[in-house]
Motif scaffolding. Structure first.
Motif, short mmCIF file in Angstrom:
data_model
loop_
_atom_site.label_atom_id
_atom_site.label_comp_id
_atom_site.label_asym_id
_atom_site.label_seq_id
_atom_site.Cartn_x
_atom_site.Cartn_y
_atom_site.Cartn_z
N PHE A 13 0.82 -1.21 0.00
CA PHE A 13 0.00 0.00 0.00
C PHE A 13 0.85 1.25 0.00
O PHE A 13 2.06 1.22 0.27
CB PHE A 13 -0.94 0.02 1.20
N LYS A 14 0.20 2.37 -0.30
CA LYS A 14 0.80 3.70 -0.17
C LYS A 14 -0.13 4.54 0.68
O LYS A 14 -1.35 4.43 0.56
CB LYS A 14 0.97 4.37 -1.53
N LEU A 15 0.45 5.37 1.53
CA LEU A 15 -0.35 6.37 2.23
C LEU A 15 -0.30 7.64 1.39
O LEU A 15 0.74 8.29 1.30
CB LEU A 15 0.20 6.62 3.63
N LEU A 16 -1.42 7.96 0.77
CA LEU A 16 -1.49 9.16 -0.05
C LEU A 16 -1.64 10.42 0.80
O LEU A 16 -1.24 11.50 0.40
CB LEU A 16 -2.66 9.07 -1.03
N LEU A 17 -2.26 10.24 1.97
CA LEU A 17 -2.49 11.38 2.87
C LEU A 17 -2.64 10.87 4.29
O LEU A 17 -3.38 9.92 4.53
CB LEU A 17 -3.76 12.13 2.45
N SER A 18 -1.93 11.49 5.22
CA SER A 18 -2.05 11.13 6.63
C SER A 18 -2.42 12.35 7.45
O SER A 18 -1.76 13.39 7.35
CB SER A 18 -0.73 10.54 7.15
N ILE A 234 -8.87 10.45 8.98
CA ILE A 234 -7.46 10.26 9.35
C ILE A 234 -6.54 10.05 8.15
O ILE A 234 -5.33 9.96 8.32
CB ILE A 234 -7.28 9.09 10.36
N GLY A 235 -7.09 9.99 6.93
CA GLY A 235 -6.21 9.91 5.78
C GLY A 235 -6.73 9.02 4.67
O GLY A 235 -7.85 8.51 4.72
N ILE A 236 -5.88 8.84 3.66
CA ILE A 236 -6.22 8.03 2.48
C ILE A 236 -5.07 7.07 2.19
O ILE A 236 -3.91 7.48 2.11
CB ILE A 236 -6.46 8.91 1.24
N SER A 237 -5.40 5.81 2.05
CA SER A 237 -4.41 4.82 1.62
C SER A 237 -4.81 4.30 0.24
O SER A 237 -5.97 4.40 -0.16
CB SER A 237 -4.32 3.66 2.62
N PHE A 248 -10.04 6.76 5.18
CA PHE A 248 -10.28 6.12 6.47
C PHE A 248 -10.68 7.15 7.54
O PHE A 248 -10.23 8.30 7.53
CB PHE A 248 -9.05 5.34 6.92
N PHE A 249 -11.53 6.65 8.46
CA PHE A 249 -12.08 7.46 9.52
C PHE A 249 -11.93 6.72 10.85
O PHE A 249 -11.85 5.49 10.87
CB PHE A 249 -13.56 7.75 9.27
N PHE A 250 -11.92 7.48 11.93
CA PHE A 250 -11.91 6.89 13.27
C PHE A 250 -13.23 7.23 13.94
O PHE A 250 -13.69 8.38 13.91
CB PHE A 250 -10.74 7.42 14.10
N CYS A 294 -5.18 -1.77 0.94
CA CYS A 294 -5.84 -0.52 1.30
C CYS A 294 -6.24 -0.51 2.77
O CYS A 294 -6.12 0.51 3.45
CB CYS A 294 -7.04 -0.26 0.40
N HIS A 295 -6.66 -1.66 3.30
CA HIS A 295 -7.05 -1.73 4.71
C HIS A 295 -5.83 -1.85 5.62
O HIS A 295 -5.85 -1.35 6.75
CB HIS A 295 -8.02 -2.89 4.94
#
Length: 312
Positions: A13-18, A234-237, A248-250, A294-295
């Motif tokens: 995976f890649k973290l596009l946004l954190s 919290i960001g996009i993977s 993704f959300f918390f 992604c997860h």
């Protein structure tokens, strides 16, 4: 921010946004515009294969249906120079559909849809994120969503996918799905091109980002909506295999894990999974090895959020 983690196959995976501090709905906006739609590939045979693959899939499963989805076209993340200024992210979204997703991202030849260039390389600098979107400009790339749901006894909820689902059957995932254009009255770009229409529809789409993840948790877990806190972003993977992006959300749930286990048995979309687990962080580490990329990226975003909370 973009980070690459190397694992095997579909786990990469890649973290596009954190956004480790977590962003509230007021800190997330959307620019919905046809400029972020998929660009058809110049190879006509590749374009033709989309219909061929979809028709073959429909013959195999008559329950498949095409539906409109929001397409991920990039984002702008502004952390601000003033410490008192709240960070803000603007998501750039177009339209796509499930048929095109199946025919591009999920195609056996999905890599042929990617723009190949020496200039497109993995980078940790946010300014280069647009390169990632250029690389994926010919793919459907619908924006999925997922939730890290924490129970009142500090467990995280994980589902095991049914063996009948199309992607990663039997794998562990967080509850989630997709924000839905139809929920905010969007079936095409028609009617939303005038300037006086942009602001209200952008606001509705932004709200749908948060409303949709609550719906997914309610439908897949069975927990009532009033037991859930307002989600924080919290960001996009993005899964490296077939470049699938997920936001993704918390969410906190005021129920204990054993109460949710009882509710899960009557969950509306319980057929998509075979079991619900309520696990500790250490258990989650072990389960991550059997999560789609992604997860697995969603778990990485959650760990960054936890680290940020511990350091503050």
């Amino acid at each position: 921010m973009e980070e690459k983690i190397s694992c095997d196959g579909g786990h990469e995976f890649k973290l596009l946004l954190s956004c480790p501090s977590g962003l509230s709905p007021s800190q997330v906006s959307v620019v919905f515009n046809e400029a972020y739609d998929r660009i058809p590939h110049p190879d006509s045979s590749l374009e033709q294969s989309i219909s061929e693959i979809w028709d073959a899939r429909v013959q195999q499963s008559s329950s498949l249906y095409n539906g409109t989805k929001f397409r991920y076209g990039g984002c702008n993340f502004n952390v601000g120079n003033d410490p008192k200024q709240q960070p803000h992210v603007s998501l750039q979204l177009g339209l796509t559909d499930y048929r095109t997703f199946v025919g591009t991202n999920l195609s056996p030849i999905w890599e042929r849809y990617l723009v190949q260039s020496e200039e497109l390389h993995i980078t940790l600098h946010r300014a280069e994120t647009s390169n990632d979107c250029i690389q994926c400009q010919h793919t459907s790339s619908p924006l999925g969503n997922g939730a890290l749901v924490e129970t009142s006894d500090k467990k995280i909820l994980v589902l095991q996918r049914s063996n009948k689902v199309g992607e990663f059957p039997g794998y562990f995932v967080f509850p989630g799905g997709h924000p839905e254009p139809q929920e905010v009255g969007i079936i095409s770009h028609d009617g939303f091109k005038e300037l006086n229409q942009c602001r209200p529809i952008n606001s509705k789409v932004s709200q749908e980002m948060f409303d949709s993840i609550v719906r997914e948790v309610v439908e897949e877990i069975g927990a009532p909506a009033d037991s859930l806190s307002s989600p924080i972003f919290i960001g996009i993977s993005r899964r490296v295999l077939n470049v699938r992006p997920t936001a993704f959300f918390f969410i906190k749930c005021n129920l204990q894990s054993d109460e949710i286990q009882q509710l899960y048995s009557s969950a509306e979309d319980g057929f998509e999974s075979t079991q619900l687990y309520a696990v500790s962080m250490s258990d989650l580490e072990n389960m991550a090895s059997k999560m789609p990329g992604c997860h697995r990226g969603g778990f990485a975003l959650y760990k960054l959020m936890e680290q940020d909370a511990n350091n503050s």
